[in-house]
Design a protein around this motif. Structure first.
Motif, short mmCIF file in Angstrom:
data_model
loop_
_atom_site.label_atom_id
_atom_site.label_comp_id
_atom_site.label_asym_id
_atom_site.label_seq_id
_atom_site.Cartn_x
_atom_site.Cartn_y
_atom_site.Cartn_z
N LEU A 35 -31.75 9.91 45.72
CA LEU A 35 -30.47 9.81 45.93
C LEU A 35 -29.76 11.03 46.42
O LEU A 35 -28.99 11.09 47.60
CB LEU A 35 -29.72 9.35 44.49
CG LEU A 35 -29.90 7.83 44.28
CD1 LEU A 35 -29.33 7.72 42.89
CD2 LEU A 35 -29.28 6.93 45.25
N ARG A 36 -30.46 11.99 45.99
CA ARG A 36 -29.83 13.44 46.53
C ARG A 36 -30.14 13.58 47.97
O ARG A 36 -29.38 14.29 48.63
CB ARG A 36 -30.30 14.60 45.60
CG ARG A 36 -29.52 14.80 44.28
CD ARG A 36 -30.07 16.00 43.60
NE ARG A 36 -31.31 15.91 42.94
CZ ARG A 36 -31.54 15.12 41.82
NH1 ARG A 36 -30.76 14.59 41.03
NH2 ARG A 36 -32.90 15.15 41.17
N GLU A 37 -31.18 13.21 48.38
CA GLU A 37 -31.77 13.32 49.68
C GLU A 37 -31.20 12.43 50.63
O GLU A 37 -30.62 12.74 51.65
CB GLU A 37 -33.37 13.01 49.85
CG GLU A 37 -33.83 13.37 51.15
CD GLU A 37 -34.15 14.87 51.48
OE1 GLU A 37 -33.88 15.60 50.53
OE2 GLU A 37 -34.34 15.24 52.56
N ALA A 38 -30.80 11.48 50.21
CA ALA A 38 -30.05 10.36 50.89
C ALA A 38 -28.58 10.84 50.98
O ALA A 38 -27.86 10.67 52.33
CB ALA A 38 -30.00 8.93 50.34
N MET A 39 -28.02 11.54 49.97
CA MET A 39 -26.68 12.14 50.16
C MET A 39 -26.59 13.17 51.05
O MET A 39 -25.68 13.41 51.92
CB MET A 39 -26.09 12.47 48.92
CG MET A 39 -25.86 11.13 47.90
SD MET A 39 -25.95 11.65 46.07
CE MET A 39 -24.71 13.22 45.89
N LYS A 40 -27.66 13.97 50.87
CA LYS A 40 -27.66 15.44 51.89
C LYS A 40 -27.70 14.83 53.33
O LYS A 40 -27.15 15.43 54.23
CB LYS A 40 -29.16 15.87 51.60
CG LYS A 40 -28.85 17.38 52.09
CD LYS A 40 -30.05 18.35 51.11
CE LYS A 40 -31.24 18.34 52.04
NZ LYS A 40 -32.32 19.14 51.44
N ASN A 41 -28.36 13.64 53.83
CA ASN A 41 -28.82 13.28 54.99
C ASN A 41 -27.70 12.11 55.45
O ASN A 41 -27.43 11.79 56.60
CB ASN A 41 -30.04 12.50 55.01
CG ASN A 41 -30.96 13.67 54.96
OD1 ASN A 41 -31.03 14.76 55.19
ND2 ASN A 41 -32.31 13.04 54.36
N GLY A 42 -26.78 12.00 54.59
CA GLY A 42 -25.27 10.95 54.65
C GLY A 42 -26.03 9.85 55.21
O GLY A 42 -25.26 8.98 56.13
N THR A 43 -26.99 9.19 54.64
CA THR A 43 -27.63 8.02 54.98
C THR A 43 -26.45 6.81 54.39
O THR A 43 -25.69 7.10 53.37
CB THR A 43 -28.99 7.47 54.58
OG1 THR A 43 -28.59 7.60 53.02
CG2 THR A 43 -29.83 8.51 54.95
N THR A 45 -27.15 4.72 52.11
CA THR A 45 -27.48 4.51 50.71
C THR A 45 -26.80 5.98 50.00
O THR A 45 -26.09 5.85 49.00
CB THR A 45 -28.87 4.74 50.37
OG1 THR A 45 -29.56 3.63 50.95
CG2 THR A 45 -29.17 4.72 48.64
N GLY A 46 -26.85 7.00 50.68
CA GLY A 46 -26.43 8.21 50.10
C GLY A 46 -25.02 8.09 50.01
O GLY A 46 -24.24 8.59 49.14
N LYS A 50 -22.87 8.63 46.56
CA LYS A 50 -22.23 9.81 46.32
C LYS A 50 -21.18 9.64 45.11
O LYS A 50 -21.22 10.68 44.24
CB LYS A 50 -21.53 10.22 47.51
CG LYS A 50 -21.24 11.61 47.60
CD LYS A 50 -20.94 12.18 48.99
CE LYS A 50 -19.77 13.08 49.23
NZ LYS A 50 -20.27 14.44 48.75
#
Ligand code: AMP
Length: 210
Positions: A35-43, A45-46, A50
């Motif tokens: 989830l943190r990676e998805a949030m960082k990449n703005g996908t 899922t992210g 958030k």
């Protein structure tokens, strides 16, 4: 071997998962890290996750269950895995059952609320590779940069004391009931989270019969 690392935020699940997965040669699957990676990449899922993550609330079951389903179907999971931070609700555990996943052990790392609050205030994360540290118990060489990749250490937004209280409430109300769920299946093994990192690893491996 399919293992669940269970316990409150800050109990050391991520740290132990990193060590044990290397010893056993199986991957760690961490929904928090995904989830943190998805949030960082703005996908997509992210973006969905958030608001929940930053408030210390649980991301909807459907979102995390979809992440797990995809991840467990990858080839490196064929010989087993360590689940860190999943399942966190009874419906998530039921979804895991419905996927046909057979869990061999649930390692519950136990820590008091007081120790958790104290730990999380000193927790740091590498902003680049995501490795986790603790300023006192698991420091880096200079407590500014990551020992693995040299990235700068950051504090997780959800380790803010106000958010931590919310995460603890969420843990007690929604996640802790899972212990009874897995106890009924005879899978739960308990380990104290107050010991040193190597000692907790030793006890976990002993519980697993390794
Ligand atoms: P963690 O790194 O495991 O502490 O997870 C950080 C945050 O990600 C949690 O506080 C939740 O907001 C979210 N999260 C991680 N895993 C789950 C899960 N299995 N179910 C719902 N939310 C999750």
């Amino acid at each position: 071997m399919n293992i669940i690392l269970f316990g409150p935020p800050g109990a050391g699940k991520g740290t132990q998962a990193e060590i044990i997965c290397q010893k056993l040669g199986i991957p760690t699957v961490s929904t928090g890290a995904v989830l943190r990676e998805a949030m960082k990449n703005g996908t997509p899922t992210g973006l969905k996750a958030k608001q929940y993550v930053e408030a210390g609330e649980l991301v909807p079951d459907a979102v995390v269950t979809a992440i797990i389903k995809d991840r467990l179907s990858e080839p490196d999971c064929a010989n087993g895995y360590i689940l860190d931070g999943f399942p966190r609700t009874i419906p998530q555990a039921e979804a895991l059952d419905a996927m046909g996943v057979k869990i061999d052990a649930v390692l519950s790392i136990e820590l008091s609320d007081e120790e958790i609050v104290n730990r999380l205030s000193n927790r740091r994360l590498c902003g680049v590779c995501g490795a986790s540290y603790h300023l006192l118990y698991n420091p880096t060489k200079d407590n500014v940069h990551c020992d693995k990749c040299g990235g700068e250490l950051i504090t997780r937004k959800d380790d803010d004391p106000k958010v931590v209280m919310n995460r603890l409430d969420t843990y007690h109300s929604q996640t802790e009931p899972l212990k009874a769920f897995y106890n009924a299946k005879g899978l739960v093994k308990t380990v104290s989270g107050s010991e040193t990192i190597p000692e907790i690893t030793r006890r976990i491996l002993a519980e697993l019969g390794i």
